[in-house]
Design an enzyme around this catalytic site. Structure first.
Site, PDB file in Angstrom:
ATOM      1  N   CYS A 106      24.935  37.967  77.532  1.00  8.82           N
ATOM      2  CA  CYS A 106      23.672  37.341  77.943  1.00  8.82           C
ATOM      3  C   CYS A 106      23.806  35.904  78.437  1.00  8.82           C
ATOM      4  O   CYS A 106      23.504  35.619  79.596  1.00  8.82           O
ATOM      5  CB  CYS A 106      22.687  37.392  76.786  1.00  8.82           C
ATOM      6  SG  CYS A 106      22.408  39.076  76.252  1.00  8.82           S
TER       7      CYS A 106
HETATM    8  C1  UGA Z   1      21.591  35.396  73.109  1.00  8.83           C
HETATM    9  C2  UGA Z   1      20.333  34.654  72.619  1.00  8.83           C
HETATM   10  O1  UGA Z   1      20.672  33.914  71.447  1.00  8.83           O
HETATM   11  C3  UGA Z   1      19.217  35.649  72.285  1.00  8.83           C
HETATM   12  O2  UGA Z   1      18.036  34.952  71.914  1.00  8.83           O
HETATM   13  C4  UGA Z   1      18.936  36.491  73.534  1.00  8.83           C
HETATM   14  O3  UGA Z   1      17.944  37.489  73.282  1.00  8.83           O
HETATM   15  C5  UGA Z   1      20.216  37.198  73.949  1.00  8.83           C
HETATM   16  O4  UGA Z   1      21.233  36.196  74.234  1.00  8.83           O
HETATM   17  C6  UGA Z   1      19.913  37.998  75.192  1.00  8.83           C
HETATM   18  O5  UGA Z   1      19.546  37.395  76.209  1.00  8.83           O
HETATM   19  O6  UGA Z   1      19.901  39.234  75.112  1.00  8.83           O
HETATM   20  P1  UGA Z   1      23.570  36.755  71.880  1.00  8.83           P
HETATM   21  O7  UGA Z   1      24.271  36.696  73.190  1.00  8.83           O
HETATM   22  O8  UGA Z   1      23.458  38.066  71.190  1.00  8.83           O
HETATM   23  O9  UGA Z   1      22.049  36.212  72.039  1.00  8.83           O
HETATM   24  O10 UGA Z   1      24.316  35.783  70.858  1.00  8.83           O
HETATM   25  P2  UGA Z   1      24.190  34.248  70.438  1.00  8.83           P
HETATM   26  O11 UGA Z   1      23.979  34.188  68.988  1.00  8.83           O
HETATM   27  O12 UGA Z   1      23.237  33.531  71.306  1.00  8.83           O
HETATM   28  O13 UGA Z   1      25.671  33.718  70.745  1.00  8.83           O
HETATM   29  C7  UGA Z   1      26.141  33.610  72.083  1.00  8.83           C
HETATM   30  C8  UGA Z   1      27.460  32.891  72.109  1.00  8.83           C
HETATM   31  O14 UGA Z   1      27.290  31.514  71.812  1.00  8.83           O
HETATM   32  C9  UGA Z   1      28.501  33.387  71.134  1.00  8.83           C
HETATM   33  O15 UGA Z   1      29.752  33.417  71.772  1.00  8.83           O
HETATM   34  C10 UGA Z   1      28.486  32.359  70.019  1.00  8.83           C
HETATM   35  O16 UGA Z   1      29.679  32.261  69.304  1.00  8.83           O
HETATM   36  C11 UGA Z   1      28.190  31.093  70.811  1.00  8.83           C
HETATM   37  N1  UGA Z   1      27.578  30.020  70.017  1.00  8.83           N
HETATM   38  C12 UGA Z   1      26.326  30.168  69.525  1.00  8.83           C
HETATM   39  C13 UGA Z   1      28.268  28.841  69.799  1.00  8.83           C
HETATM   40  O17 UGA Z   1      29.425  28.675  70.244  1.00  8.83           O
HETATM   41  N2  UGA Z   1      27.682  27.848  69.078  1.00  8.83           N
HETATM   42  C14 UGA Z   1      26.420  27.981  68.577  1.00  8.83           C
HETATM   43  O18 UGA Z   1      25.937  27.007  67.949  1.00  8.83           O
HETATM   44  C15 UGA Z   1      25.743  29.172  68.796  1.00  8.83           C
END
Ligand code: UGA
Length: 437
Positions: A269
């Site tokens: 995403c």
């Molecule tokens: C993301 C959004 O958080 C959701 O709200 C949205 O619905 C979704 O995309 C989508 O569009 O379908 P997701 O991709 O499942 O969700 O996962 P996240 O928790 O957002 O993590 C994304 C990436 O960012 C991961 O690689 C994670 O490790 C990284 N991340 C996240 C960080 O490096 N630091 C953070 O503080 C948070």
């Protein structure tokens, strides 16, 4: 009320299961026959905590899954479209699946007296619903929006790994549409099925589409921002990125979430939506300066890891390097846009001997790399004789690692991109990304 859900990925399958468990009659549809067979055998086609249990229960109750959308169009009051909108090789979003579904929906609408509301949950670029989706439905059904069927945009905000929790307790519901009657129908459905105190934003279709992109772009911006500061810390002795993130997060204008510095964001995403937003912005003549910097920062993170490997291990040729964590985030087997995969892609041509471990994503990784790397089910086996380990994904199994687990390494260099171990030991070379030495 009967609900149809078209597209049984993370969003569709979770939504279908939860709605059926709340007592709704649900028909889930997916064109992938194999997927339908797996679901009908009460299994999920991908790993998602808590989903299997919910799916099993839903199939006992009021969930039916099938390959055919005919029943959905003829009998359902609300039809949610949750098919994937992946990225094409040039970074645009691929509308092939969604437009194909809409074409089929349109053809079936032509033959029925049922007048359902079609609700687009898939992420689509602003303007897609009122232009391409509406046109496709109207042309094939020979009916008009508001007269024969309704058309609503209802973006989804769930996270992989937390799909069930987020579907049960969404933080926000966005309903976009031009026709008050249809918008009210969907609002009524949500009020009936969800707690009344969930914020609900009612707007038009295009604004609803933009909300989804703005949301994901902002989350991506927060991560690239903190990674940028983390890279400064790396080169500034005595600084610690986690103390900084904690401190600035206390400011309510900033907030604590999404300030975990790491190897960069991956998944199906954030990278895709950011790229699509950049393309969209350029197309309408607005230079996406900030978003481009967010993307560039993210792409450079893998280089930061390679710099540390080079600094502490030197040339990697014929050296054994262990990667802990392959999925883009914990509690997921999804490796799409995972930084671990990008890192392996950089290390293979340098002839490193790569051993990997992931609690759930080894099988998906095998599809990409085959026998070019070594896969291990046990962490200790992956670490044996290794000369450098890189911790990529913060799986809970890695949080529990102790110094003893690293004893069999030939060279105890630990590069911890998420700073989950925080070792301070002279026998080891521990590098926490974002901790200045
Ligand atoms: C993301 C959004 O958080 C959701 O709200 C949205 O619905 C979704 O995309 C989508 O569009 O379908 P997701 O991709 O499942 O969700 O996962 P996240 O928790 O957002 O993590 C994304 C990436 O960012 C991961 O690689 C994670 O490790 C990284 N991340 C996240 C960080 O490096 N630091 C953070 O503080 C948070």
């Amino acid at each position: 009320m009967k609900i149809g859900i078209i597209g049984l990925g993370f969003v569709g399958l979770t939504f279908a299961s939860i709605l059926a468990n709340k007592g709704n009659h649900v028909i889930g549809v997916d064109s992938n026959k194999k997927k339908i067979e797996i679901i009908n055998s009460k299994k999920t086609p991908f790993y998602e905590p808590e989903l299997q249990k919910n799916l099993k229960n839903a199939l006992k109750k009021k969930l039916i899954v099938s390959e055919k959308i005919q029943d959905v169009v003829e009998t359902c009051d609300l039809i949610f479209v949750t098919v994937g909108t992946p990225m094409t090789s040039n970074g645009n979003i691929d509308l092939k699946n969604i437009l194909n579904v809409c074409k089929n929906l349109g053809k079936l609408l032509l033959k029925t007296n049922n007048s359902p509301v079609i609700i687009i949950k898939s992420t689509v670029i602003p303007g897609t619903t009122v232009n391409q989706i509406k046109n496709t439905l109207e042309k094939n059904s020979k009916k008009k929006v508001g007269d024969g069927f309704g058309l609503i945009t209802n973006p989804e905000f769930l996270r992989e790994g937390k799909a069930v929790e987020d579907t049960l307790y969404p933080h926000l519901i966005v309903i976009g549409g031009i026709n008050d009657k249809n918008r009210d129908k969907v609002i009524k459905f949500y009020k009936k099925n969800y707690r009344s105190n969930i914020p609900l934003v009612s707007t038009n279709n295009t604004t609803a589409e933009m909300i989804k992109y703005a949301n994901n772009s902002f989350l991506a911006t927060k991560i690239s921002f903190i990674n940028n500061i983390s890279n400064l810390c790396q080169k500034t002795p005595e600084t610690n990125i986690d103390d900084i993130a904690n401190a600035i997060g206390i400011d309510p204008r900033i907030g604590k979430q999404f300030l975990n510095a790491g190897p960069g964001f991956g998944g199906s995403c954030l990278p895709k939506d950011l790229k699509a937003m950049i393309k969209f912005s350029k197309r309408i003549g607005e230079e996406p300066i900030l978003l481009k910097a967010v993307e560039e920062t993210n792409m450079l993170q893998v280089k930061k890891i390679l710099e540390q490997i080079d600094k502490y291990l030197g040339k990697v040729k014929n050296k054994k390097i262990t990667i802990l964590g392959l999925s883009f985030k914990e509690e997921s087997d999804d490796i799409r846009e995972s930084v671990s995969i990008k890192l392996i892609e950089k290390l293979i041509p340098k002839q490193a001997i790569i051993s990997v471990h992931d609690p759930k994503a080894n099988e998906n990784t095998k599809i990409i790399f085959g026998d070019k790397i070594l896969y291990f089910k046990k962490i200790d086996d992956a670490l044996k004789e290794s000369q450098c380990v890189i911790i990529m994904t913060p799986w809970k199994q890695y949080l529990k690692l102790k110094k003893i687990n690293f004893q069999k390494m030939r060279n105890k260099i630990i590069i911890d991109t998420r700073r989950i171990l925080n070792f301070k030991d002279n026998e080891m070379t521990y590098i926490g990304l974002g901790i200045g030495k």
